[in-house]
Design a protein around this motif. Structure first.
Motif, short mmCIF file in Angstrom:
data_model
loop_
_atom_site.label_atom_id
_atom_site.label_comp_id
_atom_site.label_asym_id
_atom_site.label_seq_id
_atom_site.Cartn_x
_atom_site.Cartn_y
_atom_site.Cartn_z
N GLY A 246 -8.55 43.52 -22.14
CA GLY A 246 -9.85 43.71 -23.08
C GLY A 246 -9.72 44.71 -24.22
N TRP A 247 -10.33 44.58 -25.29
CA TRP A 247 -9.94 45.41 -26.39
C TRP A 247 -10.22 46.78 -26.03
N GLY A 248 -9.57 47.65 -26.30
CA GLY A 248 -9.80 49.20 -25.97
C GLY A 248 -9.27 49.58 -24.44
N GLU A 249 -9.11 48.65 -23.75
CA GLU A 249 -8.90 48.76 -22.43
C GLU A 249 -7.37 48.86 -21.85
N GLY A 250 -6.55 48.90 -23.01
CA GLY A 250 -5.07 48.87 -22.31
C GLY A 250 -4.60 50.22 -21.80
N THR A 251 -3.86 50.59 -21.05
CA THR A 251 -3.53 51.90 -20.30
C THR A 251 -2.25 52.25 -21.06
N GLN A 252 -1.37 51.42 -21.17
CA GLN A 252 0.09 51.72 -21.43
C GLN A 252 0.07 52.54 -22.80
N ALA A 253 -0.66 52.09 -23.72
CA ALA A 253 -0.74 52.60 -25.08
C ALA A 253 -1.77 53.88 -25.13
N HIS A 254 -2.78 53.68 -24.41
CA HIS A 254 -3.67 54.83 -24.52
C HIS A 254 -3.33 56.26 -23.75
N LEU A 255 -2.47 56.01 -22.82
CA LEU A 255 -1.83 57.16 -22.25
C LEU A 255 -0.52 57.39 -22.48
N ASN A 256 -0.20 56.90 -23.59
CA ASN A 256 0.91 57.15 -24.19
C ASN A 256 2.32 56.77 -23.71
N PHE A 257 2.24 55.90 -22.74
CA PHE A 257 3.42 55.44 -22.18
C PHE A 257 4.44 54.49 -22.92
N VAL A 258 3.65 53.58 -23.96
CA VAL A 258 4.47 52.89 -24.88
C VAL A 258 4.63 53.66 -26.13
#
Length: 369
Positions: A246-258
């Protein structure tokens, strides 16, 4: 009232007659996807999204302006444009800034990456020269064209920026291919590259570039260091599944893993949040843009236009292929942005300007020559 309506309609026709609307629609679709993914990847930062939208606006303005120039005018301008684009490419070696080298020039309001200019000016110059020489390219014409390609490629490698250098060189080599160059020439070049590869490993490649190649072969050799980028990118892509989180629900980017999730690895954010469906739609738009460029090239009535439009379309294909392969682990990480998705101004403006050249070729049909 009728006079005003007629005047507005005439103004609209003069404004829009050189625009290829199917191509523009696909480009706008990609820009819309880019802004949507950037909104999420940046943590809903309105300044970053607004800045990128303004860059798209500048690129669309350049696209419209170039679409109004005739291919004859563009052909006449090619040597000058090529020569002028080499000047900042030399300057950046002395006044440039960057993390791994001197890639950008700080102009105060924004950073300018001179190498991006060559993605347009180099194929323009190569097409100009080979059209003058006449098909098929003879050995001396091929060598001269390789010098035209090699000069900016070498300057870009000195920054060092191997990824951009390869893409710039590819845009020129595509012109040679479309001009009818025999396959044995390409085999000879591939053989020469293979022959100097060992020497390049010891004396030409920077330590971080060697790490990238070793990590490509085995990301798990340093999972918390050099392999971190590609491992986390693969996790993001795989976790998206069919329809995404879902839009805005990605964890990898939001938690700075990617890492670099607003620039080089933004395609991984797209895959995580919109899944396979979003990836297929985006790739379909890219494929349409490439196909439209090649169709316009096939319909062109003179050699320069065919070479240039075809090379710009094939170059776009390679940009997508390299970035997609990079974020999925199929190719080494070389720091190449995804066209119209990754955050950045010079790349977006130069690409849209190139599409303006393609539109010029499609809308102006001079006599065959």
């Amino acid at each position: 009232m009728k006079v005003i309506v007629h005047w507005l309609f005439d103004l609209w026709l003069r404004f829009a007659r050189t625009i290829d609307w199917p191509l523009l629609a696909a480009l706008v679709g990609l820009m819309a996807i880019g802004l949507a993914v950037l909104h999420s990847a940046s943590g809903e930062d309105p300044r970053m999204v607004t800045a990128q939208a303004l860059r798209y606006g500048a690129g669309l303005g350049a696209m419209w302006a170039l679409s109004r120039l005739t291919p004859l005018r563009l052909r006449a301008m090619a040597p000058l444009v090529y020569g002028l684009s080499l000047i900042p490419l030399v300057l950046v070696l002395f006044i440039g800034t960057g993390r791994h080298g001197q890639h950008w020039i700080n102009l105060g309001l924004f950073y300018f990456q001179p190498a991006e200019l060559l993605k347009l000016s180099l194929p323009m110059m190569a097409a100009w020269y080979l059209n003058q020489a006449g098909p098929p390219p003879r050995p001396m014409a091929v060598l001269t064209c390789l010098l035209i390609i090699g000069l900016p490629t070498g300057l870009i490698m000195l920054q060092p920026d191997l990824g951009t250098a390869v893409l710039v060189a590819a845009s020129g080599l595509f012109v040679l291919y479309l001009a009818g160059l025999s396959w044995w020439w390409f085999a000879a070049v591939a053989g020469a590259v293979a022959a100097i590869a060992p020497a390049a490993w010891f004396w030409m490649l920077q330590p971080y570039q060697k790490d990238r190649l070793l990590t490509f072969l085995d990301p798990e050799r340093d999972p918390l260091g050099a392999g971190w980028n590609i491992i986390q990118s693969r996790i993001a892509i795989g976790s998206g599944g069919t329809t995404g989180k879902g839009w805005g629900e990605g964890t990898q980017a939001h938690l700075n893993f990617v890492p670099e999730h607003t620039t080089d690895f933004i395609f991984a954010v797209l895959a995580e949040e919109f899944g396979w469906v979003g990836v297929v739609v985006t790739l379909a738009l890219y494929l349409f843009v490439v196909g439209r460029c090649l169709w316009i090239a096939s319909e062109a009535r003179e050699g320069y236009s065919r070479l240039l439009a075809g090379a710009l379309g094939l170059a776009m294909f390679v940009y997508v292929l390299v970035n997609g392969g990079m974020v999925s682990g199929l190719l080494p990480v070389v720091g190449v942005p995804m066209p119209l998705l990754s955050y950045g101004g010079t790349a977006a403006v130069s690409l849209l300007a190139g599409m303006g050249v393609v539109m010029s070729i499609g809308s102006h049909k001079p006599a065959r020559g």
